[in-house]
Design a protein around this motif. Sequence first.
Motif, mmCIF file in Angstrom:
data_model
loop_
_atom_site.group_PDB
_atom_site.id
_atom_site.type_symbol
_atom_site.label_atom_id
_atom_site.label_comp_id
_atom_site.label_asym_id
_atom_site.label_seq_id
_atom_site.Cartn_x
_atom_site.Cartn_y
_atom_site.Cartn_z
ATOM 1 N N LEU A 98 82.767 91.676 56.154
ATOM 2 C CA LEU A 98 82.999 92.061 54.761
ATOM 3 C C LEU A 98 82.239 93.327 54.384
ATOM 4 O O LEU A 98 82.752 94.162 53.632
ATOM 5 C CB LEU A 98 82.620 90.914 53.818
ATOM 6 C CG LEU A 98 83.770 89.952 53.483
ATOM 7 C CD1 LEU A 98 84.154 89.121 54.698
ATOM 8 C CD2 LEU A 98 83.422 89.056 52.312
ATOM 9 N N LYS A 99 81.031 93.467 54.898
ATOM 10 C CA LYS A 99 80.214 94.638 54.559
ATOM 11 C C LYS A 99 80.917 95.934 54.945
ATOM 12 O O LYS A 99 80.954 96.899 54.173
ATOM 13 C CB LYS A 99 78.858 94.561 55.258
ATOM 14 C CG LYS A 99 77.899 95.707 54.936
ATOM 15 C CD LYS A 99 76.541 95.455 55.579
ATOM 16 C CE LYS A 99 75.538 96.542 55.204
ATOM 17 N NZ LYS A 99 75.844 97.813 55.891
ATOM 18 N N ASP A 100 81.488 95.951 56.131
ATOM 19 C CA ASP A 100 82.147 97.163 56.607
ATOM 20 C C ASP A 100 83.522 97.365 55.974
ATOM 21 O O ASP A 100 84.201 98.354 56.259
ATOM 22 C CB ASP A 100 82.258 97.133 58.134
ATOM 23 C CG ASP A 100 80.887 97.234 58.804
ATOM 24 O OD1 ASP A 100 79.947 97.722 58.151
ATOM 25 O OD2 ASP A 100 80.754 96.809 59.965
ATOM 26 N N ALA A 101 83.916 96.419 55.116
ATOM 27 C CA ALA A 101 85.150 96.585 54.342
ATOM 28 C C ALA A 101 84.828 96.938 52.888
ATOM 29 O O ALA A 101 85.736 97.080 52.066
ATOM 30 C CB ALA A 101 85.986 95.309 54.394
ATOM 31 N N GLY A 102 83.521 97.050 52.592
ATOM 32 C CA GLY A 102 83.111 97.453 51.251
ATOM 33 C C GLY A 102 82.524 96.353 50.397
ATOM 34 O O GLY A 102 82.242 96.569 49.211
ATOM 35 N N TYR A 103 82.315 95.168 50.988
ATOM 36 C CA TYR A 103 81.782 94.036 50.231
ATOM 37 C C TYR A 103 80.415 93.643 50.800
ATOM 38 O O TYR A 103 80.337 93.047 51.877
ATOM 39 C CB TYR A 103 82.738 92.845 50.307
ATOM 40 C CG TYR A 103 84.106 93.129 49.720
ATOM 41 C CD1 TYR A 103 84.358 92.914 48.368
ATOM 42 C CD2 TYR A 103 85.133 93.626 50.526
ATOM 43 C CE1 TYR A 103 85.613 93.181 47.828
ATOM 44 C CE2 TYR A 103 86.385 93.899 49.992
ATOM 45 C CZ TYR A 103 86.621 93.677 48.645
ATOM 46 O OH TYR A 103 87.858 93.947 48.112
ATOM 47 N N ASP A 104 79.362 93.980 50.093
ATOM 48 C CA ASP A 104 78.004 93.699 50.550
ATOM 49 C C ASP A 104 77.594 92.312 50.063
ATOM 50 O O ASP A 104 77.162 92.136 48.920
ATOM 51 C CB ASP A 104 77.045 94.759 50.003
ATOM 52 C CG ASP A 104 75.654 94.666 50.606
ATOM 53 O OD1 ASP A 104 75.294 93.575 51.098
ATOM 54 O OD2 ASP A 104 74.927 95.673 50.583
ATOM 55 N N LEU A 105 77.724 91.322 50.933
ATOM 56 C CA LEU A 105 77.436 89.947 50.527
ATOM 57 C C LEU A 105 75.980 89.740 50.137
ATOM 58 O O LEU A 105 75.682 88.881 49.300
ATOM 59 C CB LEU A 105 77.817 88.977 51.651
ATOM 60 C CG LEU A 105 79.309 88.704 51.835
ATOM 61 C CD1 LEU A 105 79.530 87.722 52.984
ATOM 62 C CD2 LEU A 105 79.931 88.156 50.557
ATOM 63 N N MET A 106 75.080 90.507 50.707
ATOM 64 C CA MET A 106 73.676 90.358 50.326
ATOM 65 C C MET A 106 73.507 90.627 48.835
ATOM 66 O O MET A 106 72.803 89.897 48.130
ATOM 67 C CB MET A 106 72.784 91.302 51.138
ATOM 68 C CG MET A 106 71.300 91.149 50.818
ATOM 69 S SD MET A 106 70.209 92.013 51.981
ATOM 70 C CE MET A 106 70.594 93.724 51.577
ATOM 71 N N VAL A 107 74.175 91.649 48.349
ATOM 72 C CA VAL A 107 74.117 92.006 46.931
ATOM 73 C C VAL A 107 74.983 91.066 46.099
ATOM 74 O O VAL A 107 74.549 90.543 45.062
ATOM 75 C CB VAL A 107 74.574 93.464 46.721
ATOM 76 C CG1 VAL A 107 74.676 93.784 45.229
ATOM 77 C CG2 VAL A 107 73.624 94.428 47.411
ATOM 78 N N LEU A 108 76.195 90.832 46.559
ATOM 79 C CA LEU A 108 77.156 90.049 45.786
ATOM 80 C C LEU A 108 76.728 88.590 45.612
ATOM 81 O O LEU A 108 76.843 88.025 44.518
ATOM 82 C CB LEU A 108 78.529 90.114 46.455
ATOM 83 C CG LEU A 108 79.186 91.497 46.478
ATOM 84 C CD1 LEU A 108 80.439 91.473 47.344
ATOM 85 C CD2 LEU A 108 79.516 91.964 45.072
ATOM 86 N N VAL A 109 76.243 87.982 46.684
ATOM 87 C CA VAL A 109 75.805 86.586 46.595
ATOM 88 C C VAL A 109 74.577 86.480 45.697
ATOM 89 O O VAL A 109 74.463 85.555 44.883
ATOM 90 C CB VAL A 109 75.515 86.007 47.994
ATOM 91 C CG1 VAL A 109 74.852 84.639 47.890
ATOM 92 C CG2 VAL A 109 76.809 85.907 48.806
ATOM 93 N N ASN A 110 73.670 87.432 45.826
ATOM 94 C CA ASN A 110 72.471 87.424 44.992
ATOM 95 C C ASN A 110 72.826 87.520 43.507
ATOM 96 O O ASN A 110 72.257 86.805 42.665
ATOM 97 C CB ASN A 110 71.552 88.576 45.397
ATOM 98 C CG ASN A 110 70.248 88.587 44.631
ATOM 99 O OD1 ASN A 110 70.007 89.456 43.789
ATOM 100 N ND2 ASN A 110 69.387 87.622 44.903
ATOM 101 N N GLU A 111 73.782 88.376 43.186
ATOM 102 C CA GLU A 111 74.218 88.513 41.795
ATOM 103 C C GLU A 111 74.874 87.232 41.299
ATOM 104 O O GLU A 111 74.656 86.802 40.160
ATOM 105 C CB GLU A 111 75.193 89.687 41.668
ATOM 106 C CG GLU A 111 74.548 91.048 41.861
ATOM 107 C CD GLU A 111 75.560 92.182 41.816
ATOM 108 O OE1 GLU A 111 76.781 91.893 41.842
ATOM 109 O OE2 GLU A 111 75.132 93.347 41.768
ATOM 110 N N ASP A 112 75.674 86.603 42.164
ATOM 111 C CA ASP A 112 76.363 85.375 41.766
ATOM 112 C C ASP A 112 75.371 84.232 41.568
ATOM 113 O O ASP A 112 75.546 83.397 40.674
ATOM 114 C CB ASP A 112 77.408 84.994 42.816
ATOM 115 C CG ASP A 112 78.465 84.056 42.262
ATOM 116 O OD1 ASP A 112 79.107 84.424 41.260
ATOM 117 O OD2 ASP A 112 78.636 82.949 42.809
#
Length: 212
Positions: A98-112
């Motif tokens: 996902l990161k290399d497709a533009g979705y940084d889960l480290m940031v996104l999960v933390n925000e959620d």
Amino acid sequence: MKKRITLIVFSVLIIVALYVLYCFNYIPHKKYTNADFNIEAYKSNIDKDNDGIDDQTDILNNANNYVKTNPKYKSKYYNTGYPDDEYGVCTDVVAFALKDAGYDLMVLVNEDIKNNKALYDIDAVDKNIDFRRVKNLKVYFDNNAISLTTDINEIEEWQGGDIVVFKKHIGIISDKRNRKGICFVIHHANPYQIYYEEDILEHRDDIIGHYR
């Protein structure tokens, strides 16, 4: 007569051993494609990172590229969040895809987690590790992705680049299928795994999520 019985027993043991090795994917399974089942490959209408490749294809390609690095299975904590060495676990296949497709889960999960902390079973929030836990990703995808069928026999509903979550495991759905049309999974399960793309869905009874 005794030799004959010994030969029969030995033959049966060999057959059983080969069957077990096949079931656990130590013997490679024949791979089929969508075209073999007249299934049209799903293409997303979103290109998050603007690289000219739709998200669905991007995620699939990135998962394949990640496992081509032959990561060794080991659970470690990283101050960088994402592993920066030769090691990794199942969640890293998904995170890098996902990161290399533009979705940084480290940031996104933390925000959620910050916005929906009551939904997460977390005592102390840690951005560097929370996105690398299966239970947290399950909650995140429930909140932010499209939930799809968990019935593996609905083969047209499973497409390369989808995400599958098990009770204690996670992976990316491959665009390769078995003879029944059931998709392989790109995943990293343990240190003894030979192939990262395996025919495992039929042998699992713990699928709890399927997302796109």
